[in-house]
Design a protein around this motif. Structure first.
Motif, PDB file in Angstrom:
ATOM      1  N   PRO A 184      26.009  24.810  25.997  1.00  0.00           N
ATOM      2  CA  PRO A 184      27.123  25.733  26.227  1.00  0.00           C
ATOM      3  C   PRO A 184      28.469  25.021  26.347  1.00  0.00           C
ATOM      4  CG  PRO A 184      26.071  25.265  28.314  1.00  0.00           C
ATOM      5  CD  PRO A 184      25.383  24.402  27.275  1.00  0.00           C
ATOM      6  N   GLY A 185      28.804  24.183  25.381  1.00  0.00           N
ATOM      7  CA  GLY A 185      30.056  23.441  25.427  1.00  0.00           C
ATOM      8  C   GLY A 185      31.267  24.331  25.198  1.00  0.00           C
ATOM      9  N   THR A 186      32.411  23.855  25.657  1.00  0.00           N
ATOM     10  CA  THR A 186      33.644  24.649  25.586  1.00  0.00           C
ATOM     11  C   THR A 186      34.724  23.979  24.752  1.00  0.00           C
ATOM     12  OG1 THR A 186      34.423  23.652  27.659  1.00  0.00           O
ATOM     13  CG2 THR A 186      33.214  25.730  27.825  1.00  0.00           C
ATOM     14  N   PHE A 187      34.407  22.902  24.019  1.00  0.00           N
ATOM     15  CA  PHE A 187      35.424  22.221  23.225  1.00  0.00           C
ATOM     16  C   PHE A 187      35.082  22.252  21.746  1.00  0.00           C
ATOM     17  CE2 PHE A 187      32.320  18.818  23.884  1.00  0.00           C
ATOM     18  CZ  PHE A 187      32.256  18.224  22.633  1.00  0.00           C
ATOM     19  N   ALA A 188      36.135  22.152  20.947  1.00  0.00           N
ATOM     20  CA  ALA A 188      36.011  21.929  19.504  1.00  0.00           C
ATOM     21  C   ALA A 188      37.196  21.066  19.087  1.00  0.00           C
ATOM     22  CB  ALA A 188      36.001  23.241  18.735  1.00  0.00           C
ATOM     23  N   LEU A 189      37.015  20.228  18.080  1.00  0.00           N
ATOM     24  CA  LEU A 189      38.066  19.352  17.578  1.00  0.00           C
ATOM     25  C   LEU A 189      38.343  19.679  16.122  1.00  0.00           C
ATOM     26  CD1 LEU A 189      37.442  17.688  20.177  1.00  0.00           C
ATOM     27  CD2 LEU A 189      37.802  15.620  18.790  1.00  0.00           C
ATOM     28  N   LEU A 190      39.619  19.904  15.798  1.00  0.00           N
ATOM     29  CA  LEU A 190      40.055  20.083  14.422  1.00  0.00           C
ATOM     30  C   LEU A 190      40.565  18.740  13.927  1.00  0.00           C
ATOM     31  CD1 LEU A 190      40.627  22.010  12.023  1.00  0.00           C
ATOM     32  CD2 LEU A 190      42.904  22.369  13.007  1.00  0.00           C
ATOM     33  N   ILE A 191      39.926  18.209  12.888  1.00  0.00           N
ATOM     34  CA  ILE A 191      40.163  16.841  12.443  1.00  0.00           C
ATOM     35  C   ILE A 191      40.615  16.846  10.990  1.00  0.00           C
ATOM     36  CG2 ILE A 191      39.073  14.591  12.066  1.00  0.00           C
ATOM     37  CD1 ILE A 191      37.029  15.522  14.288  1.00  0.00           C
ATOM     38  N   GLN A 207      43.285  18.000  16.846  1.00  0.00           N
ATOM     39  CA  GLN A 207      43.691  19.078  17.744  1.00  0.00           C
ATOM     40  C   GLN A 207      42.460  19.531  18.532  1.00  0.00           C
ATOM     41  OE1 GLN A 207      46.339  22.202  16.196  1.00  0.00           O
ATOM     42  NE2 GLN A 207      46.300  21.119  14.240  1.00  0.00           N
ATOM     43  N   VAL A 208      42.609  19.654  19.831  1.00  0.00           N
ATOM     44  CA  VAL A 208      41.498  20.032  20.701  1.00  0.00           C
ATOM     45  C   VAL A 208      41.596  21.520  21.016  1.00  0.00           C
ATOM     46  CG1 VAL A 208      40.327  19.629  22.890  1.00  0.00           C
ATOM     47  CG2 VAL A 208      41.430  17.722  21.687  1.00  0.00           C
ATOM     48  N   LEU A 209      40.515  22.234  20.793  1.00  0.00           N
ATOM     49  CA  LEU A 209      40.415  23.657  21.103  1.00  0.00           C
ATOM     50  C   LEU A 209      39.469  23.832  22.276  1.00  0.00           C
ATOM     51  CD1 LEU A 209      40.815  26.693  20.421  1.00  0.00           C
ATOM     52  CD2 LEU A 209      38.906  26.467  18.807  1.00  0.00           C
ATOM     53  N   THR A 210      39.893  24.619  23.259  1.00  0.00           N
ATOM     54  CA  THR A 210      39.046  24.936  24.406  1.00  0.00           C
ATOM     55  C   THR A 210      38.774  26.433  24.411  1.00  0.00           C
ATOM     56  OG1 THR A 210      40.032  23.137  25.682  1.00  0.00           O
ATOM     57  CG2 THR A 210      38.842  24.818  26.917  1.00  0.00           C
ATOM     58  N   SER A 211      37.524  26.819  24.611  1.00  0.00           N
ATOM     59  CA  SER A 211      37.181  28.243  24.629  1.00  0.00           C
ATOM     60  C   SER A 211      37.886  28.932  25.789  1.00  0.00           C
ATOM     61  CB  SER A 211      35.668  28.437  24.748  1.00  0.00           C
ATOM     62  OG  SER A 211      35.173  27.804  25.907  1.00  0.00           O
ATOM     63  N   ILE A 212      38.176  30.217  25.628  1.00  0.00           N
ATOM     64  CA  ILE A 212      38.875  30.958  26.670  1.00  0.00           C
ATOM     65  C   ILE A 212      37.933  31.220  27.842  1.00  0.00           C
ATOM     66  CG2 ILE A 212      40.413  32.037  24.994  1.00  0.00           C
ATOM     67  CD1 ILE A 212      38.773  34.605  25.266  1.00  0.00           C
ATOM     68  N   GLY A 226      35.448  32.674  30.379  1.00  0.00           N
ATOM     69  CA  GLY A 226      34.338  33.605  30.191  1.00  0.00           C
ATOM     70  C   GLY A 226      33.588  33.435  28.898  1.00  0.00           C
ATOM     71  N   ARG A 227      33.923  32.389  28.135  1.00  0.00           N
ATOM     72  CA  ARG A 227      33.273  32.148  26.846  1.00  0.00           C
ATOM     73  C   ARG A 227      32.835  30.692  26.742  1.00  0.00           C
ATOM     74  NH1 ARG A 227      35.490  36.272  23.585  1.00  0.00           N
ATOM     75  NH2 ARG A 227      35.809  38.017  25.013  1.00  0.00           N
ATOM     76  N   HIS A 228      31.869  30.452  25.920  1.00  0.00           N
ATOM     77  CA  HIS A 228      31.592  29.096  25.453  1.00  0.00           C
ATOM     78  C   HIS A 228      31.204  29.175  23.990  1.00  0.00           C
ATOM     79  CE1 HIS A 228      27.204  29.513  25.242  1.00  0.00           C
ATOM     80  NE2 HIS A 228      27.186  29.989  26.481  1.00  0.00           N
ATOM     81  N   PHE A 229      31.296  28.055  23.303  1.00  0.00           N
ATOM     82  CA  PHE A 229      30.940  27.993  21.895  1.00  0.00           C
ATOM     83  C   PHE A 229      29.427  27.868  21.731  1.00  0.00           C
ATOM     84  CE2 PHE A 229      35.307  26.020  21.737  1.00  0.00           C
ATOM     85  CZ  PHE A 229      35.920  27.124  21.183  1.00  0.00           C
ATOM     86  N   TYR A 230      28.945  28.328  20.590  1.00  0.00           N
ATOM     87  CA  TYR A 230      27.520  28.212  20.261  1.00  0.00           C
ATOM     88  C   TYR A 230      27.254  27.121  19.239  1.00  0.00           C
ATOM     89  CZ  TYR A 230      25.000  31.902  22.736  1.00  0.00           C
ATOM     90  OH  TYR A 230      24.355  32.648  23.694  1.00  0.00           O
ATOM     91  N   GLY A 231      28.266  26.307  18.940  1.00  0.00           N
ATOM     92  CA  GLY A 231      28.017  25.125  18.125  1.00  0.00           C
ATOM     93  C   GLY A 231      28.301  25.255  16.647  1.00  0.00           C
ATOM     94  N   HIS A 232      28.755  26.442  16.192  1.00  0.00           N
ATOM     95  CA  HIS A 232      29.002  26.627  14.764  1.00  0.00           C
ATOM     96  C   HIS A 232      30.264  27.449  14.526  1.00  0.00           C
ATOM     97  CE1 HIS A 232      25.238  24.935  13.175  1.00  0.00           C
ATOM     98  NE2 HIS A 232      24.688  25.411  14.281  1.00  0.00           N
ATOM     99  N   GLY A 233      30.762  27.389  13.306  1.00  0.00           N
ATOM    100  CA  GLY A 233      31.923  28.174  12.894  1.00  0.00           C
ATOM    101  C   GLY A 233      32.096  28.036  11.399  1.00  0.00           C
ATOM    102  N   CYS A 234      33.086  28.731  10.848  1.00  0.00           N
ATOM    103  CA  CYS A 234      33.414  28.578   9.434  1.00  0.00           C
ATOM    104  C   CYS A 234      34.886  28.874   9.226  1.00  0.00           C
ATOM    105  CB  CYS A 234      32.549  29.483   8.553  1.00  0.00           C
ATOM    106  SG  CYS A 234      32.943  31.245   8.636  1.00  0.00           S
TER     107      CYS A 234
END
Length: 382
Positions: free
Chosen positions: A99-106, A115-120, A122-130
């Motif tokens: 249940p991590g809350t960070f993502a990096l745009l590279i 660029q570091v993105l932090t989930s808002i 009440g949320r966490h990331f599920y490890g994927h995106g597009c």
């Protein structure tokens, strides 16, 4: 197939030379002194990226070439999982493991820090995106854990600062993987069906009432176009990772949360208009897979699907046109997959190994095994 032979020869040559210095010394940096991670000349060769655990126990993203040689790395604040790649292949976003809350745009080709993105809250990331087809937006799969619903956070990544501009409900809980389909007009999301909460990390809270599904969403309006579920006797097969074959079918791999003495089918394919068709694995092989599929990837030709089963130490291959089982390669803790050449796959494993499988009938060729490295679950082509 002359191109394939040339590529394989290059991989063998580099592996024999034992390091990146033979070809790629000019590519490597780590944002030192404002330099880019990769020079433009790196684009002349196939590039891949994957999360991994380093020998010292830290985490990062490594960029490698088709010989398994490391070109660059980016440190992560914690364990990574999936990576979303922009349509032009020049940028990628690396997501934390649930249940991590960070993502990096590279952007490895520009002299800019990630660029570091932090989930808002009440949320966490599920490890994927597009990414969106134009590369301006990223759709991040998220858990709205107090409301017990899955959402796609919509982020504008076109400027100097990442901005969250909206969200789309996924029509289920525990959403995991996400694909662009139908020319970028449709988002496909695999709702794993498992309720989780960060106050009880990695604990699964609703195994008796799971309802996994694959949904097709209008990308611009967020409307639900179709939703496919499995039969009730397979309601504990969490649908997780996906790939789109050359005919437009969605392939999905599952992780079974039910009776461990059972060996249910773990791979299915479907379209927006037709529900899941389950594939069949020979019983002697199925019983050893431990009911777990890790990654699902299509080859560059679009006609063969590879699905990794790391707990069973196997990579399974399928014919995209018919759904027929084509064979398996034994790879201990092998999970990360990426297309390489017209028909082959690059395979990474948890012991640091990188292999090339030319086709379902060939034995994988070991390209590299960096000491102390543990590759994570997924690998992507840049």
């Amino acid at each position: 197939m002359a191109t394939d032979r040339v590529a394989i020869s290059r991989r063998a040559l580099l592996a024999g030379l034992g390091g990146i210095a033979a070809l790629s010394a000019g590519h490597f940096s780590a944002f030192a002194g404002g330099a880019a991670l990769l020079e433009e000349s790196a684009l002349d060769y196939p590039l891949f990226a994957s999360a991994r655990r380093e020998a010292d126990g830290s985490y990062g993203i490594a960029i490698i070439d088709d010989a398994g040689q490391e070109l660059a790395r980016v440190a992560l604040p914690g364990r990574g999982h999936g990576i979303a790649v922009s349509p032009d292949g020049r940028r990628f976003m690396a997501f934390a493991r649930r249940p991590g809350t960070f993502a990096l745009l590279i952007d490895p080709f520009e002299r800019t820090e990630p660029q570091v993105l932090t989930s808002i809250e009440g949320r966490h990331f599920y490890g994927h995106g597009c990414f969106s087809p134009d590369g301006r937006l990223v759709y991040a799969v998220e858990n709205d854990y107090d409301a017990v619903r899955g959402v796609l956070g919509v982020y504008d990544v076109s400027g100097r600062q990442i901005r969250r501009i909206g969200e789309i409900e996924t029509g289920g809980i525990g959403p995991h993987d996400i694909l662009l389909a139908e020319g970028g007009k449709v988002l496909v999301v695999a709702n794993g069906g498992i309720e989780t909460h960060p106050s009880r990390p990695r604990e699964k809270l609703n195994l008796d009432t799971m309802q996994p599904s694959v949904v097709f969403l209008d990308r611009e309006r967020g409307d639900l176009l179709a939703q496919h579920s499995l039969s009730q006797n397979l309601h504990q097969l969490s649908l997780r990772h996906m790939a789109l074959d050359g005919q437009g079918k969605v392939w999905v791999g599952g992780q079974f949360e039910g009776d461990k003495s059972l060996s249910p089918p773990l791979v299915a394919h479907m379209t927006r208009d037709s529900g899941p068709t389950l594939t069949e694995v020979p019983s002697a092989l199925a019983s050893g897979l431990q009911s777990y599929i890790g990654s699902v990837v299509v080859n560059a030709s679009g006609d063969v699907i590879a699905t990794s089963a790391p707990r069973g130490g196997q990579v399974l291959f399928w014919a995209a046109e018919t759904g027929a089982f084509l064979g398996a390669d034994q790879v201990v803790d092998g999970c990360g997959l990426a297309p390489l050449d017209a028909s082959g796959f690059l395979i990474s494993d948890g012991t640091g190994g990188l292999r090339y499988a030319e086709d379902p009938q060939s034995l994988p060729e070991i390209l590299a095994r960096p000491p102390g490295i543990s590759w994570d679950n997924h690998m992507v082509t840049l």
